[in-house]
Design a protein around this motif. Sequence first.
Motif: not given
Length: 514
Positions: A176-183, A229-244, A260-264
């Motif tokens: 847990f200490d080294h996990l920022a989240g699952f994407e 696993p519910r104890r870990v935060a999620l990040v996403g949507p890891a999208s590169g699409a402008l419309p999204w 955390t929202a993530t885009f490329h």
Amino acid sequence: MSCSASPKRARARWVRPVACCLSALAGLVATACGTVPRSPPLPSHAVRIDVGARALSRPLPGGFVGLSIEYPSALPYFGPASDPNPVFVRLVRSLTPGQAPVIRFGGDTTDWTWWPVSGMAKPKGIRYVLGPRWLAATAAAARTLHARLILGVNLEADSRRIAGTEARVLLRAIGFDHLAGFELGNEPEAYGTLGWYYRHHTVPVLGRPAGYGFAAYLRDYAVISRALPRRVALVGPASGALPWLTGVSRFLARNPRVRTATFHRYPLHRCATARSSIDYPTIDHLLLPGASSGPATSLRTAVTAAHAAGAGFRADELNSVSCGGARGVSDRFASALWVLDALFNMVRVGVDGVNVHTFRSGRYAPFFFRRRGGHWSAQVQPLYYGLLMFARAAPPGSRLLASRHRSGHALRIWTTRGRDGRIRVLVINDALRRTVTTAVRLPAASGAASVQRLTAPRIGARRGVRLAGQSYASRTTTGTLQGAESRTVVREDRGRYVVRVPPASAALLTAGGG
């Protein structure tokens, strides 16, 4: 009283000699202490830069600059747990001094990777299998760097069992200490258009039906994310699409676990891009203002939406040219100047962090590693020097300051005030032949200031890059800069600091504070 001088004349007789003595003494002290001579007279053609006291941004978070690494490149970068790569560790620490770096594992290999599931045949779209060596090496590197990891989890396989198994194994190994989240997933907007794998090497097999869009993705995400696993935060949507980008609020509202929202973002594109397009990779196109400001500007509305929802926002995949970079562009000095400006533009729109994408054979990689004779070495690319100068120009806790200048020159100017009270003024000169003289006025008198420079023999150079007069050996085994550090000390002249910025270079003025 005829033999006595008047009081004024008497005062003059002793004031002048004392003044002369003091002046001579000051000269001796100045010589002994190495006091810097005054700046040259303020040139009439100098670009006047006026720095204000008003902050334009929130304090820069620690770990703002991170890496995004494809899964198969972990071992070539980190080395196995039994033989870790100390050069990688030192290079990352130089970019994030005193900070916990944020490293993302993902990209295309997010959806090409799995941990073998008991009783299940490997899906045809899987090209990389996680194993104990990968887990041990990555966990060891995370502990050594005190890093926080964003770990991509396969979504394109469309299986709760595959995603849940992979996530649980990663959590158990990393902790847990080294996990920022699952994407969950990578660029899902392409699932219905690009082949997940190919039948008979030529026939694409899609990961989702043609026409797969944001609404369908939301349904998939809701179903498969419940297996993580519910104890870990999620990040996403890891999208590169402008419309999204317009769907960020809806995505976060439906998925409260996403913190955390993530885009490329890539300004130039190598795959399926016509040479006549302004997006085609050339040095000239990379130096256009839109190449460094455009990626950030496109994210502004989504950043605001994420913050309004109480979430962070990372551009967790950024580099100069998509599809692995372009030879002669991504690996040249132009990329160092580009990334400096691009990162500051991300700060400008409120992005909370950026992960520069890389993998072992990527043309845009900031470094390449090799192990021979039991020793690790690295070839440091020009892009890395730009990242390193950004780390010096914008330390954690610093804020952007307002500034004004009028110039027809190809200048990019950024100013920060750090927690240490120092003001840092970065000037990037994109002109290929013209030296620009700047005259910088700060909000308050700051005494002497120092200037360090980022230079190369030419804009298209791959070698000979220097930061403050130092550089990395062609094959560095230490990961530390070599040579004597060179910083010019300047004093105020009529309230301004005069700094010359040669063509195709950057200069960082630091004043005030301790």
